[in-house]
Design an enzyme around this catalytic site. Structure first.
Site, PDB file in Angstrom:
ATOM      1  N   ARG A  44       2.336  -6.336   9.627  1.00 13.75           N
ATOM      2  CA  ARG A  44       1.561  -5.243  10.229  1.00 13.75           C
ATOM      3  C   ARG A  44       1.990  -5.023  11.683  1.00 13.75           C
ATOM      4  O   ARG A  44       2.061  -3.894  12.160  1.00 13.75           O
ATOM      5  CB  ARG A  44       0.062  -5.542  10.119  1.00 13.75           C
ATOM      6  CG  ARG A  44      -0.469  -5.387   8.695  1.00 13.75           C
ATOM      7  CD  ARG A  44      -1.881  -5.921   8.563  1.00 13.75           C
ATOM      8  NE  ARG A  44      -2.488  -5.596   7.269  1.00 13.75           N
ATOM      9  CZ  ARG A  44      -3.664  -6.057   6.878  1.00 13.75           C
ATOM     10  NH1 ARG A  44      -4.364  -6.853   7.653  1.00 13.75           N
ATOM     11  NH2 ARG A  44      -4.159  -5.713   5.690  1.00 13.75           N
ATOM     12  N   PHE A  82     -15.832   4.469   6.620  1.00 14.12           N
ATOM     13  CA  PHE A  82     -14.399   4.741   6.464  1.00 14.12           C
ATOM     14  C   PHE A  82     -13.895   4.520   5.040  1.00 14.12           C
ATOM     15  O   PHE A  82     -12.740   4.799   4.734  1.00 14.12           O
ATOM     16  CB  PHE A  82     -13.578   3.916   7.463  1.00 14.12           C
ATOM     17  CG  PHE A  82     -13.770   2.412   7.364  1.00 14.12           C
ATOM     18  CD1 PHE A  82     -13.126   1.674   6.386  1.00 14.12           C
ATOM     19  CD2 PHE A  82     -14.593   1.748   8.253  1.00 14.12           C
ATOM     20  CE1 PHE A  82     -13.289   0.301   6.293  1.00 14.12           C
ATOM     21  CE2 PHE A  82     -14.768   0.366   8.175  1.00 14.12           C
ATOM     22  CZ  PHE A  82     -14.118  -0.359   7.183  1.00 14.12           C
ATOM     23  N   ASN A 108      -2.017   0.025   6.952  1.00 10.65           N
ATOM     24  CA  ASN A 108      -1.461  -1.211   7.507  1.00 10.65           C
ATOM     25  C   ASN A 108      -0.542  -1.927   6.524  1.00 10.65           C
ATOM     26  O   ASN A 108      -0.448  -3.137   6.498  1.00 10.65           O
ATOM     27  CB  ASN A 108      -2.590  -2.113   8.049  1.00 10.65           C
ATOM     28  CG  ASN A 108      -3.662  -2.369   7.012  1.00 10.65           C
ATOM     29  OD1 ASN A 108      -3.447  -2.120   5.823  1.00 10.65           O
ATOM     30  ND2 ASN A 108      -4.801  -2.886   7.437  1.00 10.65           N
ATOM     31  N   THR A 160      -5.890  -6.902  10.723  1.00  9.99           N
ATOM     32  CA  THR A 160      -6.155  -5.588  10.118  1.00  9.99           C
ATOM     33  C   THR A 160      -5.692  -4.439  11.011  1.00  9.99           C
ATOM     34  O   THR A 160      -5.024  -3.512  10.540  1.00  9.99           O
ATOM     35  CB  THR A 160      -7.679  -5.439   9.856  1.00  9.99           C
ATOM     36  OG1 THR A 160      -8.156  -6.631   9.222  1.00  9.99           O
ATOM     37  CG2 THR A 160      -7.967  -4.232   8.980  1.00  9.99           C
ATOM     38  N   LYS A 193       0.834  -1.202   0.000  1.00  9.99           N
ATOM     39  CA  LYS A 193       0.000   0.000   0.000  1.00  9.99           C
ATOM     40  C   LYS A 193       0.873   1.258   0.000  1.00  9.99           C
ATOM     41  O   LYS A 193       2.087   1.187   0.234  1.00  9.99           O
ATOM     42  CB  LYS A 193      -0.916  -0.028   1.231  1.00  9.99           C
ATOM     43  CG  LYS A 193      -1.893  -1.219   1.242  1.00  9.99           C
ATOM     44  CD  LYS A 193      -2.835  -1.147   2.439  1.00  9.99           C
ATOM     45  CE  LYS A 193      -3.821  -2.312   2.438  1.00  9.99           C
ATOM     46  NZ  LYS A 193      -4.832  -2.191   3.517  1.00  9.99           N
ATOM     47  N   ARG A 199      -1.369 -14.636   4.897  1.00  7.36           N
ATOM     48  CA  ARG A 199      -2.235 -13.933   5.864  1.00  7.36           C
ATOM     49  C   ARG A 199      -1.582 -13.934   7.250  1.00  7.36           C
ATOM     50  O   ARG A 199      -1.635 -12.948   7.968  1.00  7.36           O
ATOM     51  CB  ARG A 199      -3.621 -14.597   5.945  1.00  7.36           C
ATOM     52  CG  ARG A 199      -4.547 -14.268   4.807  1.00  7.36           C
ATOM     53  CD  ARG A 199      -4.994 -12.803   4.774  1.00  7.36           C
ATOM     54  NE  ARG A 199      -6.027 -12.481   5.730  1.00  7.36           N
ATOM     55  CZ  ARG A 199      -6.745 -11.367   5.701  1.00  7.36           C
ATOM     56  NH1 ARG A 199      -6.570 -10.466   4.732  1.00  7.36           N
ATOM     57  NH2 ARG A 199      -7.651 -11.125   6.613  1.00  7.36           N
ATOM     58  N   GLU A 258      -8.861 -12.047  -7.066  1.00  4.85           N
ATOM     59  CA  GLU A 258      -7.972 -10.876  -6.932  1.00  4.85           C
ATOM     60  C   GLU A 258      -6.763 -10.971  -7.859  1.00  4.85           C
ATOM     61  O   GLU A 258      -6.365  -9.969  -8.459  1.00  4.85           O
ATOM     62  CB  GLU A 258      -7.529 -10.718  -5.470  1.00  4.85           C
ATOM     63  CG  GLU A 258      -8.702 -10.350  -4.567  1.00  4.85           C
ATOM     64  CD  GLU A 258      -8.287 -10.026  -3.140  1.00  4.85           C
ATOM     65  OE1 GLU A 258      -7.150 -10.354  -2.741  1.00  4.85           O
ATOM     66  OE2 GLU A 258      -9.112  -9.431  -2.425  1.00  4.85           O
ATOM     67  N   TYR A 277     -12.428  -3.504  -3.104  1.00  9.38           N
ATOM     68  CA  TYR A 277     -12.915  -3.280  -1.739  1.00  9.38           C
ATOM     69  C   TYR A 277     -14.448  -3.267  -1.686  1.00  9.38           C
ATOM     70  O   TYR A 277     -15.026  -2.592  -0.831  1.00  9.38           O
ATOM     71  CB  TYR A 277     -12.334  -1.982  -1.180  1.00  9.38           C
ATOM     72  CG  TYR A 277     -10.922  -2.132  -0.620  1.00  9.38           C
ATOM     73  CD1 TYR A 277     -10.545  -3.271   0.102  1.00  9.38           C
ATOM     74  CD2 TYR A 277      -9.981  -1.119  -0.788  1.00  9.38           C
ATOM     75  CE1 TYR A 277      -9.260  -3.399   0.614  1.00  9.38           C
ATOM     76  CE2 TYR A 277      -8.691  -1.250  -0.264  1.00  9.38           C
ATOM     77  CZ  TYR A 277      -8.348  -2.396   0.438  1.00  9.38           C
ATOM     78  OH  TYR A 277      -7.076  -2.526   0.962  1.00  9.38           O
ATOM     79  N   HIS A 330      -1.911  -5.404   1.662  1.00  5.47           N
ATOM     80  CA  HIS A 330      -3.133  -6.191   1.521  1.00  5.47           C
ATOM     81  C   HIS A 330      -2.716  -7.614   1.194  1.00  5.47           C
ATOM     82  O   HIS A 330      -1.736  -7.830   0.481  1.00  5.47           O
ATOM     83  CB  HIS A 330      -3.985  -5.642   0.363  1.00  5.47           C
ATOM     84  CG  HIS A 330      -5.035  -6.624  -0.078  1.00  5.47           C
ATOM     85  ND1 HIS A 330      -6.247  -6.741   0.564  1.00  5.47           N
ATOM     86  CD2 HIS A 330      -5.034  -7.574  -1.048  1.00  5.47           C
ATOM     87  CE1 HIS A 330      -6.960  -7.707  -0.013  1.00  5.47           C
ATOM     88  NE2 HIS A 330      -6.236  -8.234  -0.995  1.00  5.47           N
TER      89      HIS A 330
END
Ligand code: ADP
Length: 160
Positions: A108, A63, A118, A97, A15, A91, A132, A55, A121
C-alpha cells in the site's frame, strides 16, 4: 484446513485497482520473493452477499456503499498464501489501511494513494484468516505440495 506452523494460511485479495493498474504480477512476486507458498488462486467477481459477509465489520459505515461499488467494479484475484506466521507477515507487507500514510516498502505504501483504493486485502488475524480462506476456497481448491525452496527459506527447526 490446517492452519498450524508452516501450514498457517492467509487470504489476499487483489482489489479492482490492483487489477486495472496492472499490479497482479508485481504483488504476487512480492509474496513469492518473501518466501511464501502460494496454495490457492482464482479470479472472480464478488457478489453483494459475499461482500457483505466479508466486510461485515464495516457494513454499517457511511463509506461502505462506496467500497462495495468499488469492489464490484471488476473481478478480483483471490490468493491463499501459506507459511510460518504468514498472517502477520502478509499484514506487514500490505501496510496500513490509509495508503497515503502506509510505510514505504509496503504494497500500500508503494502503490496506492487512497484509503479505499488500497490495492489489496489481507486477513488481519489467524482466526479471521480461517474464516476468510474458507469463505472463498473449498478444501479442494487448496493445493498441498512440497516447495523445494523451503530448504533455504527456513532452517530445519522451523520446518518441523
Ligand atoms: P484493512 O483492509 O486495512 O483491514 P478495514 O478492515 O478497516 O481495513 O477496512 C476494509 C476496507 O474498507 C479497506 O481496506 C478500505 O478499502 C475500505 N475503507 C476502510 N476505511 C475507509 C474509509 N474511512 N473510507 C473509505 N474506505 C475505507
Amino acid at each position: 484446513m490446517d492452519f498450524t506452523g508452516l501450514k498457517e494460511k492467509t487470504l489476499v485479495i487483489i482489489k479492482p485497482d490492483g487489477i486495472q493498474r496492472g499490479l497482479v504480477g508485481t504483488i504476487t512476486q512480492r509474496f513469492e520473493h518473501k518466501g511464501l507458498k502460494l496454495v490457492g488462486m482464482k479470479m472472480m467477481r464478488l457478489g453483494e452477499k459475499i461482500l457483505k459477509e466479508h466486510y461485515a465489520h464495516i457494513a454499517d459505515k457511511p463509506f461502505f456503499p462506496g467500497v462495495a461499488h468499488f469492489m464490484q467494479s471488476t473481478p478480483v484475484i483471490l490468493m491463499c498464501w501459506e507459511g510460518l506466521d504468514v498472517v502477520n507477515t502478509v499484514r506487514k507487507i500490505t501496510g496500513i489501511t490509509k495508503a497515503r500514510e502506509a510505510e514505504a516498502g509496503s504494497i500500500r505504501g508503494d502503490f496506492a494513494m487512497s484509503v479505499a483504493c488500497n490495492v489489496i486485502h489481507a486477513s488481519d488475524s489467524v482466526e479471521t484468516a480461517k474464516t476468510e480462506v474458507a469463505r472463498f476456497f473449498s478444501e479442494e481448491d487448496i493445493c498441498d505440495y512440497d516447495k523445494t525452496e523451503y530448504m533455504h527459506v527456513y532452517i530445519d527447526e522451523e520446518r518441523e
